[in-house]
Design a protein around this motif. Sequence first.
Motif, PDB file in Angstrom:
ATOM      1  N   UNK A 308      77.767   2.199  59.652  1.00  0.00           N
ATOM      2  CA  UNK A 308      77.487   1.339  58.503  1.00  0.00           C
ATOM      3  C   UNK A 308      78.545   0.257  58.424  1.00  0.00           C
ATOM      4  N   UNK A 309      78.095  -0.975  58.282  1.00  0.00           N
ATOM      5  CA  UNK A 309      79.026  -2.089  58.126  1.00  0.00           C
ATOM      6  C   UNK A 309      78.757  -2.786  56.804  1.00  0.00           C
ATOM      7  N   UNK A 310      79.769  -3.336  56.247  1.00  0.00           N
ATOM      8  CA  UNK A 310      79.644  -4.089  55.002  1.00  0.00           C
ATOM      9  C   UNK A 310      80.671  -5.192  54.991  1.00  0.00           C
ATOM     10  N   UNK A 311      80.780  -5.815  53.875  1.00  0.00           N
ATOM     11  CA  UNK A 311      81.748  -6.891  53.767  1.00  0.00           C
ATOM     12  C   UNK A 311      81.437  -7.774  52.586  1.00  0.00           C
ATOM     13  N   UNK A 312      82.038  -8.940  52.598  1.00  0.00           N
ATOM     14  CA  UNK A 312      81.897  -9.827  51.457  1.00  0.00           C
ATOM     15  C   UNK A 312      81.963 -11.280  51.891  1.00  0.00           C
ATOM     16  N   UNK A 396      82.438  -0.280  70.128  1.00  0.00           N
ATOM     17  CA  UNK A 396      81.817  -1.229  71.056  1.00  0.00           C
ATOM     18  C   UNK A 396      80.416  -0.793  71.472  1.00  0.00           C
ATOM     19  N   UNK A 397      80.122   0.517  71.392  1.00  0.00           N
ATOM     20  CA  UNK A 397      78.814   1.012  71.823  1.00  0.00           C
ATOM     21  C   UNK A 397      77.894   1.385  70.655  1.00  0.00           C
ATOM     22  N   UNK A 398      78.339   1.150  69.420  1.00  0.00           N
ATOM     23  CA  UNK A 398      77.528   1.519  68.257  1.00  0.00           C
ATOM     24  C   UNK A 398      76.734   0.338  67.722  1.00  0.00           C
ATOM     25  N   UNK A 399      75.548   0.616  67.196  1.00  0.00           N
ATOM     26  CA  UNK A 399      74.815  -0.403  66.443  1.00  0.00           C
ATOM     27  C   UNK A 399      75.514  -0.605  65.101  1.00  0.00           C
ATOM     28  N   UNK A 400      75.587  -1.850  64.663  1.00  0.00           N
ATOM     29  CA  UNK A 400      76.204  -2.178  63.388  1.00  0.00           C
ATOM     30  C   UNK A 400      75.096  -2.424  62.364  1.00  0.00           C
ATOM     31  N   UNK A 401      75.002  -1.572  61.356  1.00  0.00           N
ATOM     32  CA  UNK A 401      73.891  -1.642  60.417  1.00  0.00           C
ATOM     33  C   UNK A 401      74.412  -1.849  59.006  1.00  0.00           C
ATOM     34  N   UNK A 402      73.860  -2.841  58.333  1.00  0.00           N
ATOM     35  CA  UNK A 402      74.277  -3.110  56.955  1.00  0.00           C
ATOM     36  C   UNK A 402      73.580  -2.154  56.008  1.00  0.00           C
ATOM     37  N   UNK A 403      74.038  -2.160  54.766  1.00  0.00           N
ATOM     38  CA  UNK A 403      73.489  -1.269  53.753  1.00  0.00           C
ATOM     39  C   UNK A 403      72.039  -1.630  53.436  1.00  0.00           C
ATOM     40  N   UNK A 404      71.277  -0.687  52.896  1.00  0.00           N
ATOM     41  CA  UNK A 404      69.860  -0.943  52.622  1.00  0.00           C
ATOM     42  C   UNK A 404      69.679  -1.870  51.428  1.00  0.00           C
TER      43      UNK A 404
END
Length: 447
Positions: A308-312, A396-404
């Motif tokens: 899970x990735x997030x940010x602002x 480096x090998x993971x999918x980066x997925x944002x929150x729903x």
Amino acid sequence: MRSTGIRRTVAALGVSALALTACGGNTDDSASGKTRITVNCMPPKSAKVDRGFFEEDVAAFEKQNPDIDVVAHDAFPCQDPKTFDAKLAGGQMEDVFYTYFTDARHVVDIDQAADLTPYVKELKSYGTIQQQLRDIYTVDGKIYGIPRTGYSMGLIYNRALFEKAGLDPDRPPTTWAEVRTAARKIAGLGGGTVGYADYSAQNQGGWHFTAELYSQGGDVVSPDGKKATVDTPEGRAVLQTLHDMRWTDDSMGSKQLLVINDAQQLMGSGKLGMYLAAPDNIPILVKEKGATYEDLAIAPMPGGRATLVGGDGYMVGKKASPAQIRAGLKWLDHMFLTPGDGFLGDHARAKRHDAPVGLPEPRLFTGAADAKDQQVKKANANVPVENYQPFLDGNASLDMKIEPPHAQQIYSVLDGVVSAVLTKEDADIDRLLKDASGKIDGILARG
């Protein structure tokens, strides 16, 4: 959910405070010969070093741009979900305002964001920002915001406890089965030691369920955003693992309904082996909770599928004038988007004030801008960067997925699912997921 943000807790810089006003403003004050913009997310006075850096950088910006007057409002957290929509609707939001990634589309949908597309060519750094981050603030081909930071979830662990439990701290768990085994061994040390902790209250349980579901290859909602997808083998695997660690292994401790501060307190006191968090938890654990940088490490999300990735970032209010939009973009360039300089990029200044440099944060920039940022960060690193290499290598090998979409509402539903599994040994996982799926479908149907 938001990441915890970078906090620093050493002496304040000797910089005079900015004038504050109580509400947002959409008057550009052109009669005075200056363009006036209000901005938010200035660190509160309690965050002395961050506050000083922010004020110093705004003062430097105004000196370089004497035709712009910046009025900053402090806030922690930078965005309060309870008041965010009301401030927008009531015209009280600042001209240039902070948003989580998950709120970008919502602000556009309710028609409260200025279209920045005609102006981004004046933002020197825009083309250097990661495309996947720019896309978060792009709706129907139009640009409505500028990303500022990002984070990704990983597994923070205590190297000292790993060694005491006979585990190799240089080989952290990479699967949930390995997490379970390691947690059982750490809990076996006794003395109130907890192997693995997880959240299950204040929407944070739903946030972590989502991260754990991603790590298993699942998702919370369908690609079109119309149906829940939690009642799946992946969803059951998440809950079954938590159930077994809690009740079969007794590796999660008896106290449940935890939130982030609880896990941080446990880790800081040396009583917790592992928990999920972003890297910015590490300085908090050291500065505020009693841990040491040497004992803390971070690995990628177990499971090997996704994280899970997030940010602002910042958006500009709908009523801002063209002059205010241009001034706001200049301010963002100066404050946050110049590699090796500004509030987030001046790593040399951070090191001088004993702030952590070298944490494994997701890269904001690409190309030459990224190379410069990494060079300055490496030259000023003051934390044990080798403890974070597994996280960097694994990501480096993971999918980066944002929150729903509708994240907070969905997390509230999933909180109840996680808390039930962790507090009731006979919790019916299939029933919990079926009920949650129906509730999430209702949230998505309401839009």
